[in-house]
Design a protein around this motif. Structure first.
Motif, short mmCIF file in Angstrom:
data_model
loop_
_atom_site.label_atom_id
_atom_site.label_comp_id
_atom_site.label_asym_id
_atom_site.label_seq_id
_atom_site.Cartn_x
_atom_site.Cartn_y
_atom_site.Cartn_z
N ASP A 66 0.86 -1.19 0.00
CA ASP A 66 0.00 0.00 0.00
C ASP A 66 0.89 1.23 0.00
N CYS A 67 0.88 1.96 -1.12
CA CYS A 67 1.71 3.16 -1.25
C CYS A 67 0.92 4.44 -1.03
N GLY A 68 -0.37 4.30 -0.68
CA GLY A 68 -1.19 5.49 -0.45
C GLY A 68 -1.19 6.37 -1.68
N ASP A 69 -0.95 7.66 -1.49
CA ASP A 69 -0.94 8.60 -2.62
C ASP A 69 0.48 8.96 -3.05
N ARG A 70 1.45 8.14 -2.66
CA ARG A 70 2.86 8.41 -2.94
C ARG A 70 3.28 7.71 -4.24
N ALA A 71 3.24 8.46 -5.34
CA ALA A 71 3.54 7.91 -6.66
C ALA A 71 4.99 7.42 -6.75
N GLY A 72 5.91 8.15 -6.16
CA GLY A 72 7.32 7.74 -6.20
C GLY A 72 7.54 6.41 -5.50
N GLU A 73 6.87 6.22 -4.38
CA GLU A 73 6.99 4.95 -3.66
C GLU A 73 6.40 3.81 -4.49
N ALA A 74 5.27 4.07 -5.15
CA ALA A 74 4.64 3.05 -5.99
C ALA A 74 5.57 2.68 -7.15
N GLN A 75 6.17 3.67 -7.78
CA GLN A 75 7.08 3.41 -8.89
C GLN A 75 8.30 2.64 -8.41
N ALA A 76 8.83 3.00 -7.25
CA ALA A 76 9.99 2.29 -6.70
C ALA A 76 9.63 0.85 -6.35
N ALA A 77 8.43 0.64 -5.84
CA ALA A 77 7.99 -0.72 -5.51
C ALA A 77 7.93 -1.57 -6.77
N LEU A 78 7.37 -1.02 -7.83
CA LEU A 78 7.30 -1.76 -9.10
C LEU A 78 8.70 -2.05 -9.64
N ALA A 98 -0.17 2.45 -13.67
CA ALA A 98 -0.79 1.21 -14.18
C ALA A 98 -0.06 0.73 -15.42
N ALA A 99 0.32 1.67 -16.30
CA ALA A 99 1.07 1.30 -17.51
C ALA A 99 2.43 0.71 -17.14
N ILE A 100 3.09 1.29 -16.15
CA ILE A 100 4.38 0.77 -15.70
C ILE A 100 4.19 -0.63 -15.11
N ALA A 101 3.14 -0.79 -14.30
CA ALA A 101 2.87 -2.09 -13.68
C ALA A 101 2.65 -3.17 -14.74
N GLY A 105 4.70 -6.72 -15.73
CA GLY A 105 3.97 -7.94 -15.39
C GLY A 105 3.22 -7.85 -14.08
N GLY A 106 2.92 -6.63 -13.65
CA GLY A 106 2.24 -6.43 -12.38
C GLY A 106 0.86 -5.83 -12.55
#
Length: 148
Positions: A66-78, A98-101, A105-106
């Motif tokens: 759960d990255c909340g509203d933190r786009a940078g954290e979401a991108q780093a997680a992916l 979503a496109a990055i995911a 393959g996520g």
């Protein structure tokens, strides 16, 4: 994207919780989705998921961060290999993530599915065999429950 009907995340606090959840899944054929606590981070979750996979190679195990509203954290997680990420921020950022995911393959979720939080049990039950049995029973009940 919202979670699929089979996405029944279990919020864990450590490896013991994750292993109890894996034991509960057993031979149900259901995928196991382990969710990290807010402060854990992608690398911690990926490490726990890998240890559960080694202990239970027959299971399909995925981590949900759960990255909340933190786009940078979401991108780093992916980028770190997370395959299931929850992002509740701006829709335009969600589209990009979503496109990055998908490219990796996520899947990017934009709404949190119902979760089972093992934290209360962890605090209330202490350590030992009884606690493990309680965790496994809770996980079995959670995974068998109809999702509405």
């Amino acid at each position: 994207m919202t979670a699929s009907p089979q996405c029944r995340p279990i919020l864990i606090r450590g490896l013991d919780d994750a292993l109890a959840a894996a034991a509960a899944v057993g031979s149900t054929g259901m995928p196991l989705v382990l969710m990290a606590p807010p402060a854990a981070g992608a690398l911690w979750l990926n490490g726990v998921v890998e240890r559960v996979r080694k202990a239970h190679p027959e299971l399909e195990v995925t981590g949900l961060l759960d990255c909340g509203d933190r786009a940078g954290e979401a991108q780093a997680a992916l980028a770190s290999g997370s395959r299931l990420v929850l992002f509740t921020g701006r829709p335009d950022m969600a589209d990009r993530l979503a496109a990055i995911a998908v490219a990796r393959g996520g899947v990017l979720l934009t709404k949190c599915p119902a979760i089972l939080d093992l934290g209360a049990v962890t605090a209330a039950e202490g350590r030992g065999l009884h606690r493990t049995a309680v965790l496994e029973a809770l996980c079995r009940d959670w995974l068998a429950r109809e999702q509405g």
